[in-house]
Write a protein that holds these residues in place. Structure first.
Motif, PDB file in Angstrom:
ATOM      1  N   MET A 304       0.825  -1.296  -0.002  1.00  0.00           N
ATOM      2  CA  MET A 304      -0.088  -0.040   0.049  1.00  0.00           C
ATOM      3  C   MET A 304       0.832   1.341  -0.135  1.00  0.00           C
ATOM      4  O   MET A 304       0.592   2.099  -0.821  1.00  0.00           O
ATOM      5  N   ASN A 305       1.868   1.259   0.790  1.00  0.00           N
ATOM      6  CA  ASN A 305       2.871   2.192   0.942  1.00  0.00           C
ATOM      7  C   ASN A 305       3.503   2.673  -0.331  1.00  0.00           C
ATOM      8  O   ASN A 305       3.345   4.011  -1.016  1.00  0.00           O
ATOM      9  N   LEU A 306       4.068   1.614  -1.023  1.00  0.00           N
ATOM     10  CA  LEU A 306       4.737   1.704  -2.316  1.00  0.00           C
ATOM     11  C   LEU A 306       3.938   2.385  -3.389  1.00  0.00           C
ATOM     12  O   LEU A 306       4.073   3.045  -4.193  1.00  0.00           O
ATOM     13  N   ALA A 307       2.710   1.354  -3.426  1.00  0.00           N
ATOM     14  CA  ALA A 307       1.623   1.778  -4.539  1.00  0.00           C
ATOM     15  C   ALA A 307       1.358   3.370  -4.411  1.00  0.00           C
ATOM     16  O   ALA A 307       1.046   4.015  -5.293  1.00  0.00           O
ATOM     17  N   THR A 308       1.042   3.757  -2.874  1.00  0.00           N
ATOM     18  CA  THR A 308       0.668   5.232  -2.751  1.00  0.00           C
ATOM     19  C   THR A 308       1.620   6.064  -3.248  1.00  0.00           C
ATOM     20  O   THR A 308       1.338   7.224  -3.919  1.00  0.00           O
ATOM     21  N   ALA A 309       2.986   5.849  -2.773  1.00  0.00           N
ATOM     22  CA  ALA A 309       3.920   6.594  -3.221  1.00  0.00           C
ATOM     23  C   ALA A 309       4.290   6.602  -4.807  1.00  0.00           C
ATOM     24  O   ALA A 309       4.292   7.606  -5.228  1.00  0.00           O
ATOM     25  N   GLN A 310       3.834   5.405  -5.249  1.00  0.00           N
ATOM     26  CA  GLN A 310       4.176   5.428  -6.809  1.00  0.00           C
ATOM     27  C   GLN A 310       3.240   6.227  -7.454  1.00  0.00           C
ATOM     28  O   GLN A 310       3.190   6.676  -8.551  1.00  0.00           O
ATOM     29  N   SER A 311       1.730   6.239  -6.966  1.00  0.00           N
ATOM     30  CA  SER A 311       0.742   7.029  -7.576  1.00  0.00           C
ATOM     31  C   SER A 311       1.090   8.305  -7.775  1.00  0.00           C
ATOM     32  O   SER A 311       0.378   8.848  -8.826  1.00  0.00           O
ATOM     33  N   LEU A 312       2.055   8.936  -6.954  1.00  0.00           N
ATOM     34  CA  LEU A 312       2.407  10.506  -7.481  1.00  0.00           C
ATOM     35  C   LEU A 312       2.949  10.556  -8.918  1.00  0.00           C
ATOM     36  O   LEU A 312       2.718  11.570  -9.397  1.00  0.00           O
ATOM     37  N   ASN A 313       3.544   9.488  -9.397  1.00  0.00           N
ATOM     38  CA  ASN A 313       3.885   9.310 -10.688  1.00  0.00           C
ATOM     39  C   ASN A 313       2.808   9.383 -11.775  1.00  0.00           C
ATOM     40  O   ASN A 313       3.031   9.804 -12.876  1.00  0.00           O
ATOM     41  N   ARG A 314       1.677   9.172 -11.244  1.00  0.00           N
ATOM     42  CA  ARG A 314       0.646   8.732 -12.083  1.00  0.00           C
ATOM     43  C   ARG A 314      -0.223   9.845 -12.290  1.00  0.00           C
ATOM     44  O   ARG A 314      -1.428   9.830 -12.829  1.00  0.00           O
ATOM     45  N   THR A 315      -0.071  10.881 -11.278  1.00  0.00           N
ATOM     46  CA  THR A 315      -1.222  12.058 -11.297  1.00  0.00           C
ATOM     47  C   THR A 315      -1.517  12.536 -12.468  1.00  0.00           C
ATOM     48  O   THR A 315      -2.632  12.928 -13.091  1.00  0.00           O
ATOM     49  N   ALA A 704      11.187   8.561  -2.048  1.00  0.00           N
ATOM     50  CA  ALA A 704      11.444   9.827  -1.392  1.00  0.00           C
ATOM     51  C   ALA A 704      12.401  10.607  -1.933  1.00  0.00           C
ATOM     52  O   ALA A 704      12.515  11.933  -2.195  1.00  0.00           O
ATOM     53  N   VAL A 705      13.647   9.930  -2.159  1.00  0.00           N
ATOM     54  CA  VAL A 705      14.648  10.337  -2.738  1.00  0.00           C
ATOM     55  C   VAL A 705      14.627  10.877  -4.190  1.00  0.00           C
ATOM     56  O   VAL A 705      14.968  12.040  -4.433  1.00  0.00           O
ATOM     57  N   ASN A 706      14.008  10.164  -4.901  1.00  0.00           N
ATOM     58  CA  ASN A 706      13.607  10.539  -6.456  1.00  0.00           C
ATOM     59  C   ASN A 706      12.946  11.750  -6.314  1.00  0.00           C
ATOM     60  O   ASN A 706      12.875  12.631  -7.256  1.00  0.00           O
ATOM     61  N   GLN A 707      11.779  11.900  -5.433  1.00  0.00           N
ATOM     62  CA  GLN A 707      11.059  13.077  -5.565  1.00  0.00           C
ATOM     63  C   GLN A 707      11.777  14.257  -5.236  1.00  0.00           C
ATOM     64  O   GLN A 707      11.414  15.208  -5.589  1.00  0.00           O
ATOM     65  N   LYS A 708      12.784  13.981  -4.185  1.00  0.00           N
ATOM     66  CA  LYS A 708      13.658  15.286  -3.886  1.00  0.00           C
ATOM     67  C   LYS A 708      14.790  15.461  -4.514  1.00  0.00           C
ATOM     68  O   LYS A 708      15.683  16.023  -4.184  1.00  0.00           O
ATOM     69  N   MET A 709      15.015  14.701  -5.658  1.00  0.00           N
ATOM     70  CA  MET A 709      16.201  14.806  -6.648  1.00  0.00           C
ATOM     71  C   MET A 709      16.656  16.219  -6.603  1.00  0.00           C
ATOM     72  O   MET A 709      17.659  16.646  -6.588  1.00  0.00           O
ATOM     73  N   LYS A 710      15.513  17.055  -7.028  1.00  0.00           N
ATOM     74  CA  LYS A 710      15.905  18.473  -7.450  1.00  0.00           C
ATOM     75  C   LYS A 710      16.432  19.202  -6.161  1.00  0.00           C
ATOM     76  O   LYS A 710      17.469  19.745  -6.204  1.00  0.00           O
ATOM     77  N   THR A 784      20.089   1.014   5.066  1.00  0.00           N
ATOM     78  CA  THR A 784      19.243   0.886   3.734  1.00  0.00           C
ATOM     79  C   THR A 784      19.193   2.433   3.313  1.00  0.00           C
ATOM     80  O   THR A 784      19.416   2.904   2.077  1.00  0.00           O
ATOM     81  N   ILE A 785      18.322   3.264   4.136  1.00  0.00           N
ATOM     82  CA  ILE A 785      18.316   4.701   4.030  1.00  0.00           C
ATOM     83  C   ILE A 785      19.541   5.261   3.427  1.00  0.00           C
ATOM     84  O   ILE A 785      19.508   6.150   2.530  1.00  0.00           O
ATOM     85  N   SER A 786      20.614   5.093   4.260  1.00  0.00           N
ATOM     86  CA  SER A 786      21.671   5.969   4.013  1.00  0.00           C
ATOM     87  C   SER A 786      22.470   5.452   2.522  1.00  0.00           C
ATOM     88  O   SER A 786      22.807   6.325   1.761  1.00  0.00           O
ATOM     89  N   LEU A 787      22.110   4.417   2.369  1.00  0.00           N
ATOM     90  CA  LEU A 787      22.736   3.657   1.144  1.00  0.00           C
ATOM     91  C   LEU A 787      22.033   4.219  -0.151  1.00  0.00           C
ATOM     92  O   LEU A 787      22.556   4.975  -1.208  1.00  0.00           O
ATOM     93  N   VAL A 788      20.696   4.327  -0.059  1.00  0.00           N
ATOM     94  CA  VAL A 788      20.178   5.093  -1.127  1.00  0.00           C
ATOM     95  C   VAL A 788      20.250   6.651  -1.245  1.00  0.00           C
ATOM     96  O   VAL A 788      20.709   7.100  -2.189  1.00  0.00           O
ATOM     97  N   ALA A 789      20.427   7.128  -0.114  1.00  0.00           N
ATOM     98  CA  ALA A 789      20.583   8.672  -0.104  1.00  0.00           C
ATOM     99  C   ALA A 789      22.038   8.789  -0.433  1.00  0.00           C
ATOM    100  O   ALA A 789      22.100   9.899  -1.110  1.00  0.00           O
TER     101      ALA A 789
END
Lengths: 804, 228
Positions: A304-315, A704-710, A784-789
Motif C-alpha cells: 500500500m505504501n509503495l503503491a501510494t508513493a508511486q501513484s504520485l507518478n501517475r497523477t 522519496a529520494v527521487n521526488q527530492k532529487m531536485k 538501507t536509507i543511507s545507502l539510497v541517499a
C-alpha cells in the motif's frame, strides 16, 4: 478498456522496474509465507482425520494415584482394560489395545533383519482404524495369533519385489505369517507403524504384571463407541463399573480413573505421560497462524505504501484521463485492476516458490506435505481469494486518493500533488510495520535464548562422551557383567554402567515406599542401576555416599535418592533413614527394606518443560527390574575408535543381533526437537518479516529520494556535502523507528512472558533483548536509507537539474 | 453556446480575498473562434478552465448549451468532456506510456465506442494529420510539434463541439505553430467547431475572428477586430 488499463500498467511496471520488483517480491514473499503457514496448520489439524470412524473413536486414558494426592495422568492403561470393555459394555462396538514402538529382530529367509516401530494390536485394529489394506481381507485378519500385516515399505525392505503374503518370518523364535499388506502409515497419524502383529502372538511373552495385574499400565486402549452414546456418559459408566469391581478386592486398580480422549484431539491437545510420540502443540499452531497473519499484514502495508508513493507518478495521467472524460469510478477501477494484477502476479510467483521450497520446508518441519498443486485446489483458491482481497484493500487507498485529485492540480506540472494526509498515513503504517518487526524480533531472540538455555543448562550430569546402547533382548542383558568386564579393559573406556530406565526419558517404574514410622505408602519412580552409575553420568552426591562395589550389602540394603525425593518423602535427614520399598522383576514382587546411604543432587532426566521428579536409585539385583540399557563413558573425543570397539565387543555377545547406539547428548537434545523446529521455522518467518519491512522502507526511501532529487541537487550546488544530505533523510526516518520500537517493547514483553511460562526452567527477560532487537532494526533500516541517499547525493547535480 | 454571467473566481488568504476573475460576463456563440489574450496573471487560463469545467467559479452563473453548469454534478461534467469538449494543452499532456495510436484512441474508450469503429476513427485521424508512420511511437520519440498534432488529433477524435486550447503553440516554433493554427482554422470554418484559445501572440490570435482581452481578472476589450 481493461486491455488499455493492463497495457499501461505493464508499461509503467517496466518503466519503474525497481519499484515494481520490490512491490511484487514483497507481496510474493508474504504470500509464500502465508501458504507455508497454512499448509503447516492444515497438516497439524489433519491428524487422525483420515479414519472413517474418527468421530466415534476415543482413546481411554488413565489417572493413577501415586500417594500424597499426587496423581499421574497417563496415556497408558492396563492390558486388561480392552477385553473388559468389550465384554462388559455393549455400547462399545469394539475396543482395541495397541502396543507401539517395539523393536525386534526377525529371521527372514535365514537372514537377521532388525525392524523398528512394530505395533502389536488386537484383532479389531483394522475395524476401528482405517489404515487402507493393499492386500488381505480385514474381515479375516488377526482372527488367529501369529499373523502380521506389513506396510508397503517394510514389505519392500524384507522381501524386495516378492509377494510376501503367506510367508513365515520368525520373531525371537516365534513363527509369524504375513497375512496382509497395508499402505504406509501417513505422517499425520498420532502413531506410526512399520508392521502390525496380532497381540495374541506375544501374549505369553508378557510378564505377569502386564498379563495378570489390573493396575499395571502397559497398553493404549482405543474404543469405537456406538453413535448414540455420549462419551461423557460412557466415561461415567466405565468408572462406576471399575470402582465397584475393584473396591471389594482392595486392589490397587481401584485408584485408577479413566477418561475418554477424542481421537482427533490427541495430536494437538493431549500432553500426558507416556504419549506414543511427541505430539504437536496447539499453541504453536496459533503462533504460526498469528505470524502468517502478521507477515501478510506487513506485506500488504508495504504494498500500500509503495503503491501510494508511486501513484504520485501517475497523477498527470489521471488528470489527462479525466479531461478526456474519465469519471472517478473509471480511475478507481483502473488502479484497482492494476493492484489486482500485481497481486495476481505476486500470487503466481508465490506458488512457484512454494513448489520449489517445499522439500526444504518438509525437512525442517519433519512433515511430509506433497507438492501442493493441484492437490490442494480449495486451499489455493482460498489463498487466491485472500490475495485478491489484499490487492483490493491495499490498492484501495491510492486509487481512492488518485480518483479524487482535481484535474487542475494534476496538470500543473510544478505541483506534484503532495498529499499531507497520505504522508501521515504512510508514516503511521511504516511505524506499525516496524513495531511488528520489533515484536517479532524480540520474540525470536528470547525464544532462541530459551532454547539454548535449555540445551546448555547444567543438567546436573555431563552427557558428553556418553554412549547409550540398548540391550535389545534379555539374553544380552543377562551377560552385562561379562560385557562390562571386557569393555573396562579398553583404554578408551572410562566407566560402564547399565540402567533399566532409558537415558534420558520419563522415569516410570513407580514403586510404593514407606518411610520409618509412617504407615502411608508413597509412590516414587525408581531407577534400577548398576555399579558406576553416578560416575558414568557424572552426577553429584550432595550428602552421604555413593553405592560401593566393595560393600556387598549395598546390593540389597542401600538406596540413593535425589533431593526432590527427600523433599517428597519429607526427610530432613535422609542419610541413614530407613526406606521400606519393594522390588519387581516383572513377574514377581519382592520387598527391599534398605537404608538411604546418600542423596544425589537433582539432575534433569526429562525435558526442562517438567520439574525434576523425585527418584529412588536402587542397585540392580536378582529381585529388581531387569537392566535395559548399557551406558559407556569414553575418555576421549575419538568416537570412531570407541564405536568400532564397542561394536566389536557387542558382536562377541550378541549372537547376531545388530549393534545400536546413540549419544546421550543427542538424545537429550531430541527432547527439545519440537522447540528447535519451532525456533527454526519461527526465525525463518521472522527474517522474512524483517526483509519485507526493509524492502518496504527501501522502496519508500528510494521514492522519496527521487521526488527530492531536485532539492538534493540544489542543496549540493549550494554547498551541502554528502553527509548533510544523508542526514536529512536519516533524521526523518529514525524518529519513526525509535517510536515504533518503544511501542513494540511492552507488547513483546507480555507475549514472551506468557510463552516462557510454559517452561519449568526459563531464562529471565533481561531487557537486553529489546535493545538488541531495536539496534538491529535501527541499523538495517538506517543502513538501507543511507545507502539510497548516498547514491543520490553522489549524482552529478547538473544532470538531474537539466532534466527538470 | 457559452453564457457567463458575473463570474468571480478568488482565493481567500488570511485577511484578504484575491480575485483571479471578477465579474466576468461573456457570450460565445457556436462557431466562434475566440482568442483570449492578456498579460501573465490576468486570469486567462483560469477563465479557460472554468469554461472547460475543469475549475468552478466561486460566484456567478455559467450556461453551456443552455445547461446551468454550476449545478451539474461530477458525472454529468465527465459526460460533457467525453462528448462536447476537446482540450489542447501547451505541454501537450500526452500519456507517456501510451503510443500515438493509443493516445488518440483513449477518448473513444471512455465513450465506449466499439473496437472496429474505433480502429477506423483513429486511422482517419492519423491520416488527416499525416502521422500514420508515427502511430507506434511513444510521445518522447516525437518533436514538440508532432506531439501537439497528436494532442489536437486526440481532442478532435470525439468530434467535440468546442475546442479549448491553452497556449497550444506556446512551446512550438513558428512553422509548427502555423500548422496547428491552420488546422484550427480549417476545423472552425469547415466543420463549424467552436474554438477558444489562450495566446500571447497577436499572430496566433489573428487566425481567430474574435479577441477577448483580460486584465487583472476583468474583460477590458471584447472583440477589438469587430470593425474589420
Amino acid at each position: 478498456m481493461l486491455k488499455n488499463y493492463f497495457k499501461i500498467a505493464f508499461r509503467s511496471f517496466k518503466k519503474n522496474k525497481a519499484y515494481s520488483a520490490i512491490n511484487i517480491f514483497g507481496l510474493a514473499i508474504g504470500i509464500t509465507s502465508l501458504i507455508f503457514i497454512l499448509l503447516f496448520i492444515q497438516d497439524e489439524l489433519s491428524y487422525d482425520k483420515f479414519h472413517e470412524n474418527k468421530d466415534r473413536i476415543y482413546r481411554v486414558t488413565g489417572s493413577y494415584d501415586r500417594g500424597e494426592q499426587k496423581r499421574v495422568e497417563s496415556a497408558l492403561t492396563t492390558y486388561q482394560l480392552g477385553p473388559q470393555i468389550d465384554f462388559q459394555f455393549p455400547q462399545v462396538e469394539k475396543a482395541v489395545r495397541i502396543s507401539p514402538n517395539n523393536n525386534s529382530n526377525f529371521l527372514i529367509n535365514g537372514e537377521n533383519i532388525r525392524q523398528e516401530n512394530i505395533v502389536f494390536a488386537d484383532s479389531g485394529f483394522f475395524d476401528v482404524f482405517s489404515f487402507p489394506l493393499v492386500e488381505g481381507d480385514k474381515k479375516h485378519l488377526f482372527k488367529v495369533a501369529n499373523e502380521a500385516v506389513l506396510t508397503q515399505s517394510t514389505a519392500q525392505k524384507m522381501f524386495g519385489d516378492v509377494n510376501p503374503i503367506g510367508s513365515v518370518i520368525e520373531m525371537d523364535g516365534i513363527p509369524i505369517t504375513i497375512s496382509g499388506i497395508m499402505k504406509d502409515t501417513p505422517s499425520n497419524s498420532h502413531f506410526s507403524a512399520s508392521m502390525i502383529i496380532s497381540s495374541e502372538t506375544i501374549h505369553d511373552q508378557y510378564p505377569s504384571w502386564v498379563r495378570d495385574n489390573w493396575s499395571g499400565t502397559s497398553h493404549y486402549t482405543y474404543i469405537l463407541l456406538d453413535k448414540n452414546i455420549s462419551p461423557e456418559v460412557f466415561e461415567q459408566e466405565l468408572n462406576k463399573y471399575w470402582d465397584s469391581t475393584f473396591k471389594e478386592y482392595g486392589d490397587l486398580a481401584q485408584y485408577a480413573e479413566f477418561s475418554l480422549q477424542p481421537l482427533s484431539k490427541i495430536h494437538l491437545e493431549s500432553n500426558l505421560v507416556n504419549e506414543i510420540q511427541a505430539n504437536g502443540n496447539l499453541t504453536y499452531v496459533y503462533i504460526f497462524g498469528a505470524i502468517g497473519f502478521i507477515i501478510v499484514v506487513i506485506a500488504a502495508i508495504n504494498y500500500m505504501n509503495l503503491a501510494t508513493a508511486q501513484s504520485l507518478n501517475r497523477t498527470k495521467e489521471v488528470g489527462i484521463r479525466k479531461v478526456l472524460g474519465a469519471e472517478k469510478g473509471h480511475v478507481k477501477k483502473q488502479f484497482l485492476s492494476e493492484s489486482l494484477l500485481i497481486s495476481t502476479i505476486a500470487f503466481v510467483v508465490a506458488l512457484i516458490s512454494v513448489e520449489i521450497i517445499i522439500p526444504f520446508f518438509n525437512q525442517i518441519t519433519g512433515k511430509n506435505i506433497d507438492v501442493i498443486f493441484p492437490n490442494d485446489l480449495p486451499l489455493i483458491f482460498a489463498i487466491f481469494a485472500s490475495v485478491l482481497v489484499i490487492g483490493l484493500i491495499s490498492g484501495g487507498y491510492p486509487s481512492f486518493w488518485l480518483s479524487r485529485l482535481s484535474i487542475i492540480r494534476t496538470l500543473k506540472s510544478n505541483s506534484l500533488g503532495s498529499n499531507r494526509g497520505g504522508e501521515l498515513l504512510k508514516r503511521g503504517l511504516v511505524t506499525l510495520q516496524f513495531s511488528i518487526s520489533a515484536i517479532v524480533l524480540v520474540s525470536t531472540i528470547l525464544i532462541s535464548k530459551q532454547i539454548q538455555f535449555v540445551q546448555n543448562k547444567n543438567l546436573g550430569i555431563n552427557p558428553e562422551q556418553v554412549l547409550v546402547i540398548p540391550f535389545q533382548n534379555s539374553e544380552i542383558a543377562n551377560r552385562f557383567t561379562e560385557i562390562k568386564e571386557e569393555l573396562i579393559k579398553e583404554s578408551w573406556v572410562s566407566s560402564v554402567t547399565a540402567t533399566n530406565n532409558p537415558l534420558p526419558g520419563r522415569i516410570t517404574n513407580w514403586r510404593p515406599y514407606r518411610t520409618n514410622g509412617s504407615d502411608e505408602n508413597l509412590s516414587v519412580p525408581t531407577i534400577v542401576v548398576h555399579d558406576d552409575f553416578i560416575e558414568t553420568i557424572e552426577a553429584e552426591i550432595s550428602e552421604g555416599r555413593n553405592f560401593s562395589k566393595d560393600r556387598i550389602s549395598d546390593r540389597t540394603n542401600a538406596y540413593l535418592i535425589n533431593e526432590a525425593a527427600a523433599r517428597f518423602l519429607n526427610l530432613t535427614n535422609p542419610v541413614g533413614s530407613k526406606l521400606v520399598g519393594s522390588t519387581f522383576t516383572g513377574n514377581e514382587w519382592g520387598s527391599k527394606d534398605a537404608e538411604i546411604i546418600g542423596v544425589v543432587k537433582d539432575f534433569h532426566f526429562t525435558s526442562l518443560h517438567d520439574e525434576i521428579q523425585p527418584v529412588v536409585f536402587s542397585l540392580s539385583s536378582e529381585q529388581t527390574t531387569p537392566l535395559n540399557n548399557l551406558a559407556v563413558r569414553v575418555r576421549s573425543e575419538d568416537f570412531e575408535t570407541a564405536i568400532s570397539g564397542l561394536e566389536r565387543t557387542w558382536n562377541t555377545f550378541s549372537n547376531g543381533v545388530p549393534f545400536e547406539y546413540s549419544f546421550l547428548q543427542d538424545d537429550i537434545s531430541l527432547l527439545y526437537d519440537a522447540e528447535k523446529k519451532f525456533l527454526q521455522l519461527f526465525s525463518i518467518f521472522t527474517t522474512l518479516a524483517i526483509i519485507i519491512s526493509c524492502l518496504g522502507i527501501l522502496g519508500l526511501v528510494a521514492f522519496a529520494v527521487n521526488q527530492k532529487m531536485k532539492e538534493i541537487c540544489i542543496r549540493k550546488v549550494l554547498g551541502a556535502d554528502v553527509v548533510d544530505i544523508i542526514w536529512s533523510f536519516v533524521k526523518s526516518y529514525s524518529q519513526l523507528i525509535i517510536i515504533s520500537n518503544l511501542l513494540a517493547w511492552p507488547i513483546a514483553y507480555v507475549l514472551m512472558k506468557d510463552w516462557l511460562e510454559d517452561f519449568a526452567y526459563r531464562v529471565p527477560i533481561s531487557g537486553l533483548e529489546f535493545v538488541i532487537a531495536g539496534s538491529i532494526i535501527f541499523l538495517i533500516s538506517i543502513g538501507t536509507i543511507s545507502l539510497v541517499a548516498y547514491k543520490a547525493a553522489l549524482l552529478n547535480p547538473v544532470k538531474s537539474l537539466k532534466s527538470e | 453556446m457559452i453564457k457567463l454571467r458575473n463570474i468571480d473566481r478568488y482565493i481567500d488568504k488570511r485577511l484578504q480575498r484575491n480575485f483571479i476573475l471578477k465579474g466576468i460576463d461573456l457570450d460565445i456563440a457556436e462557431g466562434d473562434f475566440v482568442s483570449i489574450m492578456g498579460p501573465s496573471g490576468a486570469g486567462k487560463s483560469t477563465l479557460l478552465n472554468i469554461i472547460g469545467f475543469l475549475d468552478d467559479a466561486n460566484e456567478g452563473e455559467y450556461y453551456f448549451l443552455d445547461e446551468p453548469v454550476h449545478s451539474l454534478n461530477e458525472k454529468q461534467k465527465s459526460e460533457y468532456h467525453r462528448s462536447y469538449i476537446g482540450f489542447v494543452f501547451q505541454a501537450y499532456h500526452l500519456i507517456d506510456e501510451l503510443t500515438v495510436y493509443e493516445n488518440i484512441e483513449m477518448p473513444l474508450l471512455y465513450r465506449k465506442v466499439k473496437g472496429s469503429q474505433r480502429k477506423s476513427m483513429v486511422a482517419d485521424m492519423l491520416d488527416r494529420f499525416n502521422i500514420v508512420a508515427k502511430k507506434d511511437l511513444f510521445p518522447n520519440q516525437l518533436s514538440g510539434g508532432q506531439q501537439q498534432l497528436v494532442g489536437v488529433a486526440r481532442a478532435l477524435i470525439g468530434s467535440p463541439k468546442l475546442i479549448l486550447a491553452d497556449e497550444p503553440t506556446g512551446n512550438l516554433h513558428s512553422d509548427q505553430s502555423k500548422e496547428i493554427m491552420e488546422t484550427f482554422k480549417k476545423l472552425n470554418k469547415e466543420d463549424g467547431v467552436t474554438i477558444i484559445q489562450v495566446t500571447h501572440s497577436d499572430e496566433m490570435a489573428s487566425y481567430g475572428d474574435r479577441v477577448i482581452n483580460l486584465q487583472d481578472g476583468a474583460v477590458t476589450e471584447n472583440n477589438p477586430y469587430e470593425e474589420e
